[in-house]
Scaffold this active site. Sequence first.
Site, PDB file in Angstrom:
ATOM      1  N   GLU A  67      -5.870  -8.229   0.247  1.00 57.57           N
ATOM      2  CA  GLU A  67      -6.614  -7.893   1.471  1.00 57.57           C
ATOM      3  C   GLU A  67      -8.040  -7.547   1.098  1.00 57.57           C
ATOM      4  O   GLU A  67      -8.279  -6.837   0.132  1.00 57.57           O
ATOM      5  CB  GLU A  67      -6.027  -6.673   2.213  1.00 57.57           C
ATOM      6  N   LYS A  93     -11.369  -2.506  16.587  1.00 54.17           N
ATOM      7  CA  LYS A  93     -11.777  -2.846  15.222  1.00 54.17           C
ATOM      8  C   LYS A  93     -11.158  -4.187  14.855  1.00 54.17           C
ATOM      9  O   LYS A  93      -9.967  -4.290  14.620  1.00 54.17           O
ATOM     10  CB  LYS A  93     -11.319  -1.754  14.254  1.00 54.17           C
ATOM     11  N   GLU A 130       0.793  -1.236   0.000  1.00 56.29           N
ATOM     12  CA  GLU A 130       0.000   0.000   0.000  1.00 56.29           C
ATOM     13  C   GLU A 130       0.826   1.287   0.000  1.00 56.29           C
ATOM     14  O   GLU A 130       0.790   2.089   0.941  1.00 56.29           O
ATOM     15  CB  GLU A 130      -0.973   0.015   1.180  1.00 56.29           C
TER      16      GLU A 130
END
Length: 468
Positions: free
Chosen positions: A375, A435, A160
Amino acid sequence: MTKTLPKDFIFGGATAAYQAEGATHTDGKGPVAWDKYLEDNYWYTAEPASDFYNRYPVDLKLSEEFGVNGIRISIAWSRIFPTGKGEVNPKGVEYYHNLFAECHKRHVEPFVTLHHFDTPEALHSDGDFLNRENIEHFVNYAEFCFKEFSEVNYWTTFNEIGPIGDGQYLVGKFPPGIQYDLAKVFQSHHNMMVSHARAVKLFKDSGYSGEIGVVHALPTKYPFDANNPDDVRAAELEDIIHNKFILDATYLGKYSDKTMEGVNHILEVNGGELDLREEDFAALDAAKDLNDFLGINYYMSDWMQAFDGETEIIHNGKGEKGSSKYQIKGVGRRKAPVDVPKTDWDWIIFPQGLYDQIMRVKADYPNYKKIYITENGLGYKDEFVDNTVYDGGRIDYVKKHLEVISDAISDGANVKGYFMWSLMDVFSWSNGYEKRYGLFYVDFETQERYPKKSAYWYKKVAETQVIE
C-alpha cells in the site's frame, strides 16, 4: 535521469473487504465489531462502500484496461465463518471463488489477505487477539481458506498488525476504542504474530502451492534533532512500538535484547505486563525463515522529540490540517520539521522514508527474501470535474515513491511490485468517504466509476516500466 522498474514488476491496486464490498449483512455474512462501532461513533457506515460485492466485474475490467496486473483483496472472515468459527457459510465461499475467477479472467493476479481489520464480532467482543483462543480460531480459518481456495497463488495472513494494536488500544479510534494501553498494544501485536507464524508453518507443512507472507505498515521514525541523544532515543522507542517489535517477531523469531529493553522501559513507565510464552517463541522461530515475501505499507514518516509529560493523542479524522497531536509518556512526541509537506490529515509526505525502510529491512533482516509495497497512496478531498479528477498531487506522490523503489532496487533490494492504495475510492476506517485514494473515482450515490488522471498516468508507467 529517468528511472525505470523491472519488466516483471507488478503494478497493482489495493482493496480491503470491509472498505470496498458493502453488503455487510448480505448472503449470510456475520457481523463485525465495526458495524455497531461506526453507527455509535461516526458519521458514516460501511454501506454501501464501493459495492465491490456486486461491482467487482466492473473494477476488474477497468484494472485490465488500465494496466493494473495485481490486486490486493481481503477475505471477510465473517463471510466464511459468520461467528468466526463453526458453521461455514457456503454463499460466502462461492462469492470468493467467483471473485478470484474474474481476477484470473482479467489477468489480474489476486494477492489475498485473510484478515484486514475485521475480526468477526463474536470473537472481537471476546477479547479479539488479546484472547489466546483467537489464535486457534484464526489458524482454523486460515487452514480452511488454504484448502478451499487453491486458485490463490499469493496469501498474506494479516494486514497491518501494528495499526490494529495501535488503533484499538493506543489511539482508540478502532473498536473497542481503548486509549493509551501500551501493554495491550504489545500483547495484541505478539498474539497476532504468533497466529501469523502458526498459519505460515501450517501452509508450508501441508504442502500448499503458492506463496505466503505478511503485510506490515512501516512508518519510518527519525529523531527531530539527530544530534540530541534524547531525540534519538525517542525515535528508537517509537520505532519499537510500530515497527521493530513485529519485524523481530517475523524474521528473528524472537525479540532482540534491544527491543525488549525498549518494551520493558515503555511498560515500566506506563504500567502493565506481557504474557510471552515458550510455545509462542517456538512458533515464531519455526516460521521465521518460511515467509516468502514481506508486504510493506508505507504512507508517511514521523520525527520524534524527547518529551517529559503525560500521554495525549488527538486523531485528525476530518482533514483539518494541524489538528492532530501525538505524545506518549516515556517515549516522546511527534514534531515535524517545518519544510516537510503534509496532507490535510497531517500525514507527512516523505518518499525518502520508504527507501530508508526498505534498506533497513534488507540490512537488519537479511532473510526477508523479497518485498512488495502493498500500500502507498495519497488521500485527498478529490474534486470531480469533467467526469474525472485532475489529481496532479497524487501523480507526483506516487511518482516520487516509485522513484525511490527504483533506487532501492538499484542498491540491491529485492522489490517485486507496488500496489497503489486504492484501486477505486473506498471508505476510510476513521475518516469516512471524504478521504479518497483511488485510481478510479467512485460516485457513492450511483456507484459509477470514472478514471482519474492518475489512472491514465499509472497505465503508461505500467506499460513502459518508465517512471516519468
